[in-house]
Design a protein around this motif. Structure first.
Motif, PDB file in Angstrom:
ATOM      1  N   LEU A  92      24.322  45.121  35.504  1.00  0.00           N
ATOM      2  CA  LEU A  92      24.716  44.029  34.602  1.00  0.00           C
ATOM      3  C   LEU A  92      25.942  44.406  33.765  1.00  0.00           C
ATOM      4  O   LEU A  92      26.798  43.560  33.497  1.00  0.00           O
ATOM      5  N   THR A  93      26.039  45.666  33.367  1.00  0.00           N
ATOM      6  CA  THR A  93      27.208  46.112  32.605  1.00  0.00           C
ATOM      7  C   THR A  93      28.469  46.008  33.456  1.00  0.00           C
ATOM      8  O   THR A  93      29.508  45.505  33.002  1.00  0.00           O
ATOM      9  N   ALA A  94      28.395  46.471  34.700  1.00  0.00           N
ATOM     10  CA  ALA A  94      29.547  46.391  35.602  1.00  0.00           C
ATOM     11  C   ALA A  94      29.938  44.942  35.848  1.00  0.00           C
ATOM     12  O   ALA A  94      31.122  44.584  35.826  1.00  0.00           O
ATOM     13  N   LEU A  95      28.946  44.096  36.066  1.00  0.00           N
ATOM     14  CA  LEU A  95      29.214  42.684  36.333  1.00  0.00           C
ATOM     15  C   LEU A  95      29.847  42.011  35.122  1.00  0.00           C
ATOM     16  O   LEU A  95      30.823  41.248  35.257  1.00  0.00           O
ATOM     17  N   GLN A  96      29.313  42.271  33.933  1.00  0.00           N
ATOM     18  CA  GLN A  96      29.848  41.655  32.724  1.00  0.00           C
ATOM     19  C   GLN A  96      31.280  42.127  32.457  1.00  0.00           C
ATOM     20  O   GLN A  96      32.143  41.332  32.066  1.00  0.00           O
ATOM     21  N   ALA A  97      31.545  43.407  32.670  1.00  0.00           N
ATOM     22  CA  ALA A  97      32.892  43.934  32.454  1.00  0.00           C
ATOM     23  C   ALA A  97      33.901  43.254  33.365  1.00  0.00           C
ATOM     24  O   ALA A  97      35.000  42.882  32.940  1.00  0.00           O
ATOM     25  N   LEU A  98      33.528  43.072  34.622  1.00  0.00           N
ATOM     26  CA  LEU A  98      34.472  42.538  35.604  1.00  0.00           C
ATOM     27  C   LEU A  98      34.638  41.021  35.501  1.00  0.00           C
ATOM     28  O   LEU A  98      35.764  40.515  35.546  1.00  0.00           O
ATOM     29  N   THR A  99      33.537  40.300  35.372  1.00  0.00           N
ATOM     30  CA  THR A  99      33.629  38.836  35.446  1.00  0.00           C
ATOM     31  C   THR A  99      33.892  38.180  34.094  1.00  0.00           C
ATOM     32  O   THR A  99      34.600  37.172  34.032  1.00  0.00           O
ATOM     33  N   GLN A 100      33.342  38.733  33.016  1.00  0.00           N
ATOM     34  CA  GLN A 100      33.529  38.125  31.701  1.00  0.00           C
ATOM     35  C   GLN A 100      34.702  38.752  30.943  1.00  0.00           C
ATOM     36  O   GLN A 100      35.645  38.061  30.549  1.00  0.00           O
ATOM     37  N   ALA A 101      34.670  40.068  30.780  1.00  0.00           N
ATOM     38  CA  ALA A 101      35.728  40.724  30.015  1.00  0.00           C
ATOM     39  C   ALA A 101      37.067  40.704  30.762  1.00  0.00           C
ATOM     40  O   ALA A 101      38.121  40.519  30.160  1.00  0.00           O
ATOM     41  N   ALA A 102      37.022  40.898  32.093  1.00  0.00           N
ATOM     42  CA  ALA A 102      38.264  40.942  32.875  1.00  0.00           C
ATOM     43  C   ALA A 102      38.583  39.619  33.550  1.00  0.00           C
ATOM     44  O   ALA A 102      39.715  39.411  33.993  1.00  0.00           O
ATOM     45  N   GLY A 103      37.597  38.730  33.671  1.00  0.00           N
ATOM     46  CA  GLY A 103      37.836  37.427  34.279  1.00  0.00           C
ATOM     47  C   GLY A 103      38.023  37.464  35.782  1.00  0.00           C
ATOM     48  O   GLY A 103      38.623  36.555  36.370  1.00  0.00           O
ATOM     49  N   LEU A 104      37.500  38.493  36.428  1.00  0.00           N
ATOM     50  CA  LEU A 104      37.649  38.618  37.879  1.00  0.00           C
ATOM     51  C   LEU A 104      36.706  37.665  38.606  1.00  0.00           C
ATOM     52  O   LEU A 104      35.544  37.512  38.224  1.00  0.00           O
ATOM     53  N   ARG A 105      37.210  37.035  39.655  1.00  0.00           N
ATOM     54  CA  ARG A 105      36.381  36.183  40.507  1.00  0.00           C
ATOM     55  C   ARG A 105      35.932  37.006  41.707  1.00  0.00           C
ATOM     56  O   ARG A 105      36.741  37.632  42.393  1.00  0.00           O
ATOM     57  N   LEU A 106      34.629  37.003  41.974  1.00  0.00           N
ATOM     58  CA  LEU A 106      34.069  37.867  43.018  1.00  0.00           C
ATOM     59  C   LEU A 106      33.984  37.175  44.372  1.00  0.00           C
ATOM     60  O   LEU A 106      33.160  37.539  45.211  1.00  0.00           O
ATOM     61  N   ASN A 107      34.842  36.190  44.592  1.00  0.00           N
ATOM     62  CA  ASN A 107      34.846  35.483  45.874  1.00  0.00           C
ATOM     63  C   ASN A 107      36.103  35.766  46.689  1.00  0.00           C
ATOM     64  O   ASN A 107      36.388  35.079  47.663  1.00  0.00           O
ATOM     65  N   GLY A 108      36.858  36.784  46.279  1.00  0.00           N
ATOM     66  CA  GLY A 108      38.062  37.152  47.015  1.00  0.00           C
ATOM     67  C   GLY A 108      39.266  36.288  46.717  1.00  0.00           C
ATOM     68  O   GLY A 108      40.334  36.498  47.301  1.00  0.00           O
ATOM     69  N   ARG A 109      39.116  35.337  45.820  1.00  0.00           N
ATOM     70  CA  ARG A 109      40.215  34.435  45.492  1.00  0.00           C
ATOM     71  C   ARG A 109      40.895  34.849  44.197  1.00  0.00           C
ATOM     72  O   ARG A 109      40.450  35.736  43.504  1.00  0.00           O
ATOM     73  N   GLY A 110      41.985  34.159  43.906  1.00  0.00           N
ATOM     74  CA  GLY A 110      42.733  34.469  42.700  1.00  0.00           C
ATOM     75  C   GLY A 110      43.824  35.485  42.986  1.00  0.00           C
ATOM     76  O   GLY A 110      43.867  36.099  44.053  1.00  0.00           O
ATOM     77  N   PRO A 111      44.727  35.686  42.038  1.00  0.00           N
ATOM     78  CA  PRO A 111      45.827  36.625  42.226  1.00  0.00           C
ATOM     79  C   PRO A 111      45.330  38.058  42.330  1.00  0.00           C
ATOM     80  O   PRO A 111      44.280  38.408  41.784  1.00  0.00           O
ATOM     81  N   LEU A 112      46.081  38.876  43.043  1.00  0.00           N
ATOM     82  CA  LEU A 112      45.720  40.284  43.197  1.00  0.00           C
ATOM     83  C   LEU A 112      45.723  40.980  41.834  1.00  0.00           C
ATOM     84  O   LEU A 112      46.658  40.833  41.058  1.00  0.00           O
TER      85      LEU A 112
END
Length: 274
Positions: free
Chosen positions: A81-101
């Motif tokens: 959950l910590t890893a997920l929160q850091a990446l998706t909420q704090a960093a705003g990363l989308r985990l579907n392979g989309r978005g800018p590199l």
């Protein structure tokens, strides 16, 4: 580190990550019944994981499908959950392979949070640089990292990407790296997400806010959510995320597991079984 969140007096039963079988449900519980296999997050303040029986909140308990073993499930809650929160909420990363590199650095990438962070990051459109000890370089590469640094080398201690990339964000799972090491390696609007924030972290965070710096340091405190834990279990079921287990200890030897954790040299997760 967790002293402010723990009870001031003993006794206290540690551990908040559990996987097991429901033996009884309280009044009002709708989602589960006796015999269900589950994964749950227990609050840090109450703990209770190092025991044959534990009390879990329905909202932070999720079903464990047959494809996910109990040890795999037990490794997920806090670290995953910590890893997920850091990446998706704090960093705003989308985990579907989309978005800018995005170029991302993950420190202590062979540890509990780090090994999940590498795998989750690679579900997005990312170039991942990771740090770890020399013995774990091949392991971290096997998780999907594009570049791996030995943190004891000059390049590793300076956190410099071998390809010269500047990091859009850093998931910082290690300690002892001052802001002065991060800053020259960040992109123009780069962000460092510190999962073990210290007093110096909070000071730097405030300073960067007050000076309107484009480069930011963000302390992260876990906010556990049942739907996020369910998402992680689903990824494990689908083979998109793995819990790497360093060691398993019987409950009667829980102190040995605790000592291994304190050493800071576990590869993946440490599991205690009854």
């Amino acid at each position: 580190m967790l002293r402010p969140f723990l009870p001031p007096k003993f006794p206290y039963v540690p551990a908040c990550d559990v996987a097991g079988e429901v033996v009884e449900v309280g009044p009002g519980v709708k989602k589960f019944k006796a015999g269900d296999k589950v994964v749950a997050y227990l609050s840090i303040s109450n703990g209770g994981g190092f025991a044959e029986f534990a009390v879990a909140n329905e909202s932070l308990t999720v079903a464990r499908p047959p494809e996910v073993s109990a040890p795999e499930g037990a490794g997920l809650p806090v670290a995953g959950l910590t890893a997920l929160q850091a990446l998706t909420q704090a960093a705003g990363l989308r985990l579907n392979g989309r978005g800018p590199l995005k170029n991302i650095l993950i420190t202590a990438a062979s540890g509990g949070v780090g090994h999940y962070a590498v795998q989750l990051a690679k579900l997005g459109n990312t170039h991942v640089t990771a740090t770890c000890g020399a013995r774990n370089i091949n392991f971290v590469k096997s998780l999907g990292a594009d570049e791996v640094l030995d943190y004891k080398t000059p390049e590793g201690s300076a956190l410099k990407s071998p390809s010269g990339k500047k990091y859009d964000f850093v998931v910082h799972c290690a300690r002892a790296f001052p802001w002065s090491v991060f800053e020259p390696n960040l992109s123009e609007c780069g962000k460092v997400i510190d999962i073990t924030p210290s007093i110096s972290t909070m000071t730097t965070f405030a300073l960067k806010k007050l000076t309107f710096s484009k480069k930011q340091l963000t302390p992260l405190l876990l906010t556990p959510k049942g739907e996020n834990l369910e998402f992680l279990v689903k990824l494990v079921k689908e083979g998109k995320l793995k819990t790497i287990i360093d060691l398993k200890h019987p409950l009667s030897k829980a102190e040995d597991a605790w000592a291994k954790s304190i050493s800071g040299h576990a590869t993946g997760k440490i599991i205690v079984e009854p």
